[in-house]
Each structure stands twice: as structure tokens, then as C-alpha cells.
Design an enzyme around this catalytic site. Structure first.
Site, PDB file in Angstrom:
ATOM      1  N   ASN A 104      93.208 -15.524   2.409  1.00 36.43           N
ATOM      2  CA  ASN A 104      92.017 -15.519   1.703  1.00 36.43           C
ATOM      3  C   ASN A 104      92.252 -17.009   0.790  1.00 36.43           C
ATOM      4  O   ASN A 104      92.782 -17.145  -0.327  1.00 36.43           O
ATOM      5  CB  ASN A 104      91.466 -14.387   0.758  1.00 36.43           C
ATOM      6  N   ARG A 126      89.627 -15.034   5.990  1.00 33.81           N
ATOM      7  CA  ARG A 126      88.189 -14.913   4.988  1.00 33.81           C
ATOM      8  C   ARG A 126      87.530 -16.164   5.222  1.00 33.81           C
ATOM      9  O   ARG A 126      88.067 -17.256   4.777  1.00 33.81           O
ATOM     10  CB  ARG A 126      88.475 -14.386   3.864  1.00 33.81           C
ATOM     11  N   HIS A 173      79.409 -11.103   0.587  1.00 33.92           N
ATOM     12  CA  HIS A 173      80.196  -9.841   0.486  1.00 33.92           C
ATOM     13  C   HIS A 173      79.661  -8.850   1.725  1.00 33.92           C
ATOM     14  O   HIS A 173      79.984  -7.769   1.835  1.00 33.92           O
ATOM     15  CB  HIS A 173      79.726  -9.169  -0.696  1.00 33.92           C
ATOM     16  N   ARG A 215      77.292 -15.503 -13.435  1.00 34.96           N
ATOM     17  CA  ARG A 215      76.131 -16.145 -12.601  1.00 34.96           C
ATOM     18  C   ARG A 215      75.078 -15.267 -13.325  1.00 34.96           C
ATOM     19  O   ARG A 215      75.067 -14.116 -13.484  1.00 34.96           O
ATOM     20  CB  ARG A 215      76.455 -16.051 -11.159  1.00 34.96           C
ATOM     21  N   GLU A 275      88.342  -5.384   1.896  1.00 28.61           N
ATOM     22  CA  GLU A 275      87.987  -6.696   2.574  1.00 28.61           C
ATOM     23  C   GLU A 275      89.147  -7.057   3.701  1.00 28.61           C
ATOM     24  O   GLU A 275      88.740  -7.293   4.888  1.00 28.61           O
ATOM     25  CB  GLU A 275      87.216  -7.841   1.919  1.00 28.61           C
TER      26      GLU A 275
END
Ligand code: ADP
Length: 411
Positions: A7, A100, A190, A251, A396
Site C-alpha cells: 500500500n 492497493r 473504500h 474532511r 483490506e
């Protein structure tokens, strides 16, 4: 098969080594052999943390000029005579690499084996994910250099799971040519996490995808909700970029876009500067003025910090509205699943989101909810709740390792 899962961020690199095959997938017995994190790549003081599963962490600081040097350092550690990892003694014991990859645009509806064409298509999506895709491409190039061109590499996209969304969900109500000319649309992110926890729920319940209508709530520093009908994502809260949707750590999530120009004018700065604030200094952090960390905010609110409390209330209220709207989108739901750092551990946040939803059939059991922390995979709804509520830890990396294995092994 030993899979290296990478990742890659712009100056960081996370990795795991996972041993998997068909039998292990079937029995959910895939083995994480090692993991690590390298930060501050490109500096004289990069921080490296490596760990063999079940053993102490090994840490060091050293200069690392680029991602290639970072991957070389992982290989040096893996193959060092002092590092004893079951089944790994040389480069050849890593059989495939799974990456990823953040943005696959409309082109990738599933994971793919990486070749020159795939690299070119990921490059085409750089405009849609200018922070993420270039880093992912660096990771792919660096891995090819270190491991050689022959090692199979697979890209697993955050966006792929959401390519099943219908037009009415992914289009924005702007001139249609923005979509046809510039690919302006909701992509969602996601996806690997939403896919994994919905799959785990089905497995735990012994259900087929067709038998389920689920709302998954991934709540970490980034947060997104997803409506999954018959196993397919039909809507999700993040949009063309990860900025849209739920309130997040830094965010803002959903807002009136005219705010950007208005505040830029008031503060006499560029729209880019306000846009940066909306990405990096808003959300829990911006409202509380304190932190983006849910645990710290909860502690401050307990002590009476008013804006910490407002931030928590907003977070829960906005998440609650997504649950309501996805219940409407699917004409009900069988289950709500919480995951991510906040979703898996934040029992107060889960309670604040679920309380007051009995009218739509959602009721959690406070005792079960308080028990669901640190990796627990459990139902937290009351026995009378029409909709089940679950906490399921995401993984993940495991999905990336399994997709990589399946693609590499396919005849
Ligand atoms: P990322 O999106 O960066 O992977 P994580 O999924 O690790 O982030 O989630 C980080 C968030 O999870 C932080 O806001 C952190 O405060 C929150 N979190 C972690 N543990 C707890 C806890 N016990 N209670 C509440 N929130 C928690």
C-alpha cells in the site's frame, strides 16, 4: 502462496506478507506472516517498522531516497539471516505482489494482473486521484525493479466494487457533458473494505449475496457508507474524490460547493486554499478546533468541551442520515455493519448513530455494543431489532492477497 501486499503512499509504504491458497481461503485460515510500515521516504531520516507476526517490532531510521530503496530495505530484512519467517529465506519465496490501487476510474470493475496496458490505464486516472495514483504507480515500478519483470503483480482498486452503481446514483446533476467529456461522476472509495465486511457478514450468516440488503459504514480517518443490494454496491457516500459524504477526521464531507468561492473572497485567498482547508482542516478537527482523533474528542467532550461535543453530535447525525437514505434507496435493509477504527472500537459513536432509529427498525443492545471492541466480530443489535447491527473488523490486505492469489493461479 506467499503474497506481498503493498500500500504505497507518496512518502510512505505499508506492507504485509500473507500466505494464502484455495484451501486457506475456504477455511479462512490465511496466515499473515509479517507486516511493516516505512514513513518519510525521500528523506535522510526515514522511519522503518517491521514485525514478524506474534513477535516484537524491529525499528530503525535511515536515509531512503525513494520507493525502490524502501522496497529493497523490506527485502533485505525479509531475507536477513536474523529474520526467521516461516517459508521465506530468499526473494524467490515471495510468489506474487498485490498493490492497493486507489483509482481505477470506469475501466476496472475487478482486480487485474498488471501489465503495460494496466499501468497506462492507471496513469490515465491520475487526474482523478492526483495524490494517490502516482504513488501507487511508483510502488508498481519499484516492485518490478526489485523483484524483476517476471513476478506476477496484481492491482486491486478501491473504486472497483462501486462500478455496479446505476447511473442515477453515480451521475451528478450537472450538465451531462461534464460526465461524457471529463468523466465527472461518483466513483466511491473504500471498496475493498465494503466488499470484505459484507462478504464476512454473509459468511457468518450463511447467506448468498442475493439474500442480502446491507449498509456498511467504514469509519476511520476517512469515512464512507455503502448501500449493498444483492451483493452489489448500488450507492456510496464518497464521490468523484474521497471528499464527499460523511463527516470525517479532517474532511468536511457534504457541503454547499458555493461556500468555497464565498469564503475565498472573504479571506482574500484562492479557491485552492479553501479547498485545501475543506480536505485537511475540516471535519472533526475543523469543528472542534482540537483534533481529528475520535478518542481524544470523546475525552474532551466528557470534560465539557463544547465544540468537541458539537463535532461528535454532527458526526453521528450525518452518519445517521446516510443510514436513513440508504434504507430508502433499498426499501429497507437486513443489516448495518460498522467497520474501520471508529466503527470497530467507538461504541459511543455507534450508539449515537443508532439511537433514535427505532422507527426504521434499528435498535442496538447497549451491553453488546460496549463489548464490541478490538477486533471483535459480533452482532450488537437487540433481540427485537428488525435490522441487525454488526461490528466486523475490516481487512483490506487480506482481500488484496486473496485477489492476487486467485488471479495469479487462474488457468
Ligand atoms: P485510517 O482511516 O487512517 O486507516 P483508522 O481506521 O485506524 O484510520 O481509524 C482511526 C480513527 O479511529 C481515529 O479517529 C481514532 O480515534 C478512532 N479510534 C481508534 N480506537 C478508538 C476507540 N477505542 N474509540 C473511539 N475511536 C477510536
Amino acid at each position: 502462496m506467499n503474497i506481498l501486499v503493498l500500500n504505497t503512499g507518496s512518502s510512505s509504504l505499508k506492507f504485509q506478507i500473507i500466505d494464502t491458497d484455495y484451501e486457506k481461503i475456504e477455511k479462512s485460515e490465511d496466515k499473515q506472516l509479517a507486516k511493516g510500515l516505512i514513513e518519510r521516504i525521500g528523506s535522510d531520516k526515514a522511519d522503518l517498522t517491521f514485525q514478524i507476526t506474534g513477535q516484537d517490532k524491529y525499528k530503525k531510521t535511515m536515509p531512503l531516497a525513494d520507493h525502490k530503496q524502501a522496497i529493497d530495505e523490506i527485502v533485505n530484512w525479509l531475507t536477513d539471516s536474523n529474520t526467521h519467517i516461516d517459508g521465506i529465506s530468499s526473494l524467490k519465496d515471495i510468489h506474487a505482489i498485490g498493490h492497493r490501487t486507489v483509482h481505477g476510474g470506469e475501466k476496472f470493475s475487478s482486480s487485474v494482473r498488471i501489465d503495460e496496458n494496466v499501468v497506462a490505464m492507471v496513469e490515465e486516472c491520475v487526474g482523478l486521484a492526483p495524490l494517490h495514483n502516482p504513488a501507487n504507480l511508483k510502488g508498481i515500478a519499484a516492485a518490478s525493479e526489485t523483484f524483476g519483470k517476471d513476478i506476477p503483480q496484481v492491482a486491486v482498486f478501491d473504486t472497483a466494487f462501486h462500478t455496479t452503481m446505476p447511473e442515477k446514483a453515480y451521475l451528478y446533476a450537472v450538465p451531462y457533458n461534464y460526465y461524457t467529456d471529463y468523466k465527472v461522476r461518483k466513483y466511491g472509495f473504500h471498496g475493498t473494505s465494503h466488499r470484505f465486511v459484507s462478504y464476512r457478514y454473509r459468511t457468518l450468516k450463511g447467506l448468498t449475496p442475493e439474500q442480502t440488503k446491507i449498509i456498511t459504514m467504514h469509519m476511520g480517518n476517512g469515512c464512507s457508507a455503502c448501500a449493498i443490494d444483492h451483493g452489489k454496491s448500488i450507492d456510496t457516500s464518497m464521490g468523484m474524490t474521497p471528499l464527499e459524504g460523511m463527516m470525517m477526521g479532517t474532511r468536511a464531507g457534504d457541503l454547499d460547493s458555493s461556500l468555497i468561492e464565498y469564503v475565498a473572497h472573504k479571506e482574500n485567498v484562492s479557491c485552492e486554499e479553501i479547498f485545501n482547508v475543506i480536505n485537511k482542516k475540516s471535519g472533526l478537527f475543523g469543528v472542534s478546533g482540537l483534533t481529528n482523533d475520535m478518542r481524544d474528542l470523546e475525552a474532551e467532550a466528557q470534560k465539557g468541551h463544547k465544540r468537541a461535543q458539537i463535532a461528535l453530535d454532527m458526526f453521528a447525525y450525518r452518519a445517521k442520515k446516510y443510514i436513513g437514505s440508504y434504507m430508502a434507496a433499498m426499501n429497507g435493509a437486513d443489516a448495518i455493519i460498522f467497520t474501520g477504527g471508529i466503527g470497530e472500537n467507538g461504541f459511543e459513536a455507534r450508539a449515537n448513530i443508532c439511537n433514535g432509529l427505532t422507527a426504521i427498525g434499528i435498535e442496538i443492545d447497549p451491553e453488546l455494543n460496549a463489548k464490541a471492541i478490538r477486533g471483535a466480530e459480533m452482532k450488537i443489535s437487540s433481540s427485537t431489532s428488525k435490522v441487525e447491527v454488526w461490528v466486523i473488523p475490516t481487512n483490506e490486505e487480506l482481500i488484496i492477497a486473496r485477489d492476487t492469489f486467485r488471479i495469479v493461479s487462474a488457468k
